[in-house]
Design a protein around this motif. Sequence first.
Motif, mmCIF file in Angstrom:
data_model
loop_
_atom_site.group_PDB
_atom_site.id
_atom_site.type_symbol
_atom_site.label_atom_id
_atom_site.label_comp_id
_atom_site.label_asym_id
_atom_site.label_seq_id
_atom_site.Cartn_x
_atom_site.Cartn_y
_atom_site.Cartn_z
ATOM 1 N N SER A 264 3.299 -11.439 2.737
ATOM 2 C CA SER A 264 3.323 -11.076 4.158
ATOM 3 C C SER A 264 3.951 -9.715 4.404
ATOM 4 C CB SER A 264 4.067 -12.147 4.966
ATOM 5 O OG SER A 264 3.418 -13.396 4.862
ATOM 6 N N THR A 265 4.755 -9.245 3.471
ATOM 7 C CA THR A 265 5.389 -7.940 3.637
ATOM 8 C C THR A 265 4.494 -6.788 3.201
ATOM 9 O OG1 THR A 265 6.417 -8.138 1.456
ATOM 10 C CG2 THR A 265 7.676 -8.947 3.343
ATOM 11 N N GLN A 266 3.412 -7.090 2.467
ATOM 12 C CA GLN A 266 2.500 -6.061 1.997
ATOM 13 C C GLN A 266 1.288 -5.973 2.909
ATOM 14 O OE1 GLN A 266 1.548 -7.079 -2.039
ATOM 15 N NE2 GLN A 266 3.698 -7.048 -2.725
ATOM 16 N N PRO A 267 0.562 -4.833 2.873
ATOM 17 C CA PRO A 267 -0.634 -4.724 3.714
ATOM 18 C C PRO A 267 -1.712 -5.707 3.287
ATOM 19 C CG PRO A 267 0.105 -2.567 2.945
ATOM 20 C CD PRO A 267 0.865 -3.585 2.178
ATOM 21 N N CYS A 268 -2.668 -5.926 4.177
ATOM 22 C CA CYS A 268 -3.810 -6.789 3.871
ATOM 23 C C CYS A 268 -4.619 -6.156 2.739
ATOM 24 C CB CYS A 268 -4.666 -6.975 5.126
ATOM 25 S SG CYS A 268 -6.171 -7.930 4.848
ATOM 26 N N ALA A 269 -5.013 -6.986 1.754
ATOM 27 C CA ALA A 269 -5.730 -6.463 0.587
ATOM 28 C C ALA A 269 -7.157 -6.050 0.915
ATOM 29 C CB ALA A 269 -5.745 -7.522 -0.518
ATOM 30 N N ILE A 270 -7.697 -6.457 2.057
ATOM 31 C CA ILE A 270 -9.079 -6.125 2.417
ATOM 32 C C ILE A 270 -9.138 -4.817 3.198
ATOM 33 C CG2 ILE A 270 -11.130 -6.915 3.662
ATOM 34 C CD1 ILE A 270 -10.246 -9.770 3.094
ATOM 35 N N CYS A 271 -8.370 -4.710 4.273
ATOM 36 C CA CYS A 271 -8.405 -3.504 5.127
ATOM 37 C C CYS A 271 -7.272 -2.530 4.817
ATOM 38 C CB CYS A 271 -8.356 -3.901 6.596
ATOM 39 S SG CYS A 271 -6.814 -4.729 7.069
ATOM 40 N N ARG A 272 -6.275 -2.924 4.013
ATOM 41 C CA ARG A 272 -5.136 -2.085 3.640
ATOM 42 C C ARG A 272 -4.338 -1.622 4.850
ATOM 43 N NH1 ARG A 272 -3.515 -3.482 -0.614
ATOM 44 N NH2 ARG A 272 -2.239 -1.586 -0.687
ATOM 45 N N GLU A 273 -4.219 -2.474 5.867
ATOM 46 C CA GLU A 273 -3.410 -2.198 7.047
ATOM 47 C C GLU A 273 -2.331 -3.260 7.178
ATOM 48 O OE1 GLU A 273 -5.784 -1.887 10.506
ATOM 49 O OE2 GLU A 273 -6.884 -0.094 9.835
ATOM 50 N N GLU A 274 -1.266 -2.897 7.904
ATOM 51 C CA GLU A 274 -0.172 -3.837 8.108
ATOM 52 C C GLU A 274 -0.632 -5.007 8.975
ATOM 53 O OE1 GLU A 274 2.689 -3.663 6.662
ATOM 54 O OE2 GLU A 274 2.470 -1.666 5.774
ATOM 55 N N PHE A 275 0.000 -6.167 8.769
ATOM 56 C CA PHE A 275 -0.376 -7.351 9.543
ATOM 57 C C PHE A 275 0.087 -7.244 10.996
ATOM 58 C CE2 PHE A 275 -0.431 -9.102 5.211
ATOM 59 C CZ PHE A 275 -1.657 -9.718 5.224
ATOM 60 N N ARG A 276 1.369 -6.864 11.170
ATOM 61 C CA ARG A 276 1.978 -6.761 12.501
ATOM 62 C C ARG A 276 1.788 -8.069 13.270
ATOM 63 N NH1 ARG A 276 1.335 -0.482 14.514
ATOM 64 N NH2 ARG A 276 2.207 0.439 12.572
ATOM 65 N N LEU A 277 1.217 -8.006 14.483
ATOM 66 C CA LEU A 277 1.067 -9.205 15.308
ATOM 67 C C LEU A 277 -0.331 -9.804 15.222
ATOM 68 C CD1 LEU A 277 3.012 -8.111 18.518
ATOM 69 C CD2 LEU A 277 3.856 -9.471 16.608
#
Length: 355
Positions: free
Chosen positions: A117-130
Motif C-alpha cells: 500500500s505504500t508503493q505506487p500501483c504496479a499498473i499505472c505507476r501512480e500513488e493510491f491516495r484516496l
Amino acid sequence: MAMRKGLKFKTSNKLVITSAAFQDHITRSLLLSNLSLSDPLPRCKREGPRNPQARRTVQETGLQWQDWREASEYVLDPAPPPLTLAQKMGLVAAPAERLMEDEWMQVKARSAQQGESTQPCAICREEFRLQPQVLLSCSHVFHRACLQAFERFSGRKCCPMCRREQYETRLIHDAARLFRHHCATRIQACWRGYVARKWYRHTRKTVSPKDKRLRRKFFEAKLQELNDSFVRYCHTDTEAFLSDIDRSLSSSRRVFQQLESKSVSEPQENDWDQIQSQVIQRGVRDCPICLTALCDLNLPTEASRSDHQQQGRRTVLLSCSHLFHQLCLEAFESFTADSRPPCPLCRSVYHKKLI
C-alpha cells in the motif's frame, strides 16, 4: 445373453450421463467466460452488502450505505456458481473454496509486511491516495479501476504481478488511511513551523541580542521606529508643534510661580513671635545641618546669647518654624541650584530672621 445386454445397457447409460455432464459443464464454462469477457467484475458496483446481517447493521447504526462502504472492507467477487454435474461426479476438479475472514487477515498482513500500500500501483505507476484499491488473494494491491481495465483488455483473470489465475479480490482502505495520516502530519508540521517563525519574529522585535554590534543595531532600529512614529503622530509642522509645547510649558511655569508667590508671604512681627514660641515649645536644641548646639531661646538675658554671637554661631529662624546656624544655612543655599531653595527639613519656601 441377458447379462450382456444388461451390462451394455448400464455402460451406455453411464456414457450418456458422462457425456451429458461434460456437455453441461462445457456450456456453463462458455457462458461464464463470455460473461467475464463482457464484464470482468459484474457485481462490483452493487447497491448494498450481500450479507443480510451487514445490511441490518447499517440500518441499525443509521449510516448511509456509501459511508459504510467507504469505512468497511468487503469481498468484490460474486458468489461462486453452483457445481456442475461433472464436478459433482468428480469428472472435473471443483473450484477452490472461498477464503475465510481469518485467511483474508493473513493475506492482508503479508501485504502490509511487503509494503504494497505504500508503493505506487504496479499498473499505472501512480500513488493510491484516496482512490479505491483492491487486495488480491496473492497479497498484491492495485487500483480498482486499473485492475478492471487490465482484466477487460487481457481477456482473463490473471494477477498482473505474479500471474496467478482465479484470484479473489477484496476492497481495502489502507492506502487512503496512510495518505490521510501523511496529510495530517504535513499540516501539523506546517502549523508548527508557522508558530515557530511567528514566535522568532516576535522575539527578534522585543528581545535585544547579546552581541554588542547586533545590540547597537537593535536599539538604533528601535529609536528610529520611535522617531518615525512621533513624526507620523504630528499631523502638522514639527516646528509649530514644538513651539506649542514651549508656550504651554512657559504658561504653566508662570502659573506655578504665581501660586508660589501667593502662598508664601513675609511674616509680620507678631507672626515671628508666634513662630518663635512654637520653636520653644518643641524644645529644639541642635542644628539639623551640623548637629551642634544652637542658641537657647529660653535664656533670660541677652548677655548669654551674645557669647554665641561673638563666636560667629548666630541662629536663623525660618518662617516654617525651623532653626539653623546662619553659616550652615548659607552654605546649604550656596550649594543649591534653585534660585529660591526650600527648607532642608520640610522642603517649603521660607523667610528667615536672625536671632
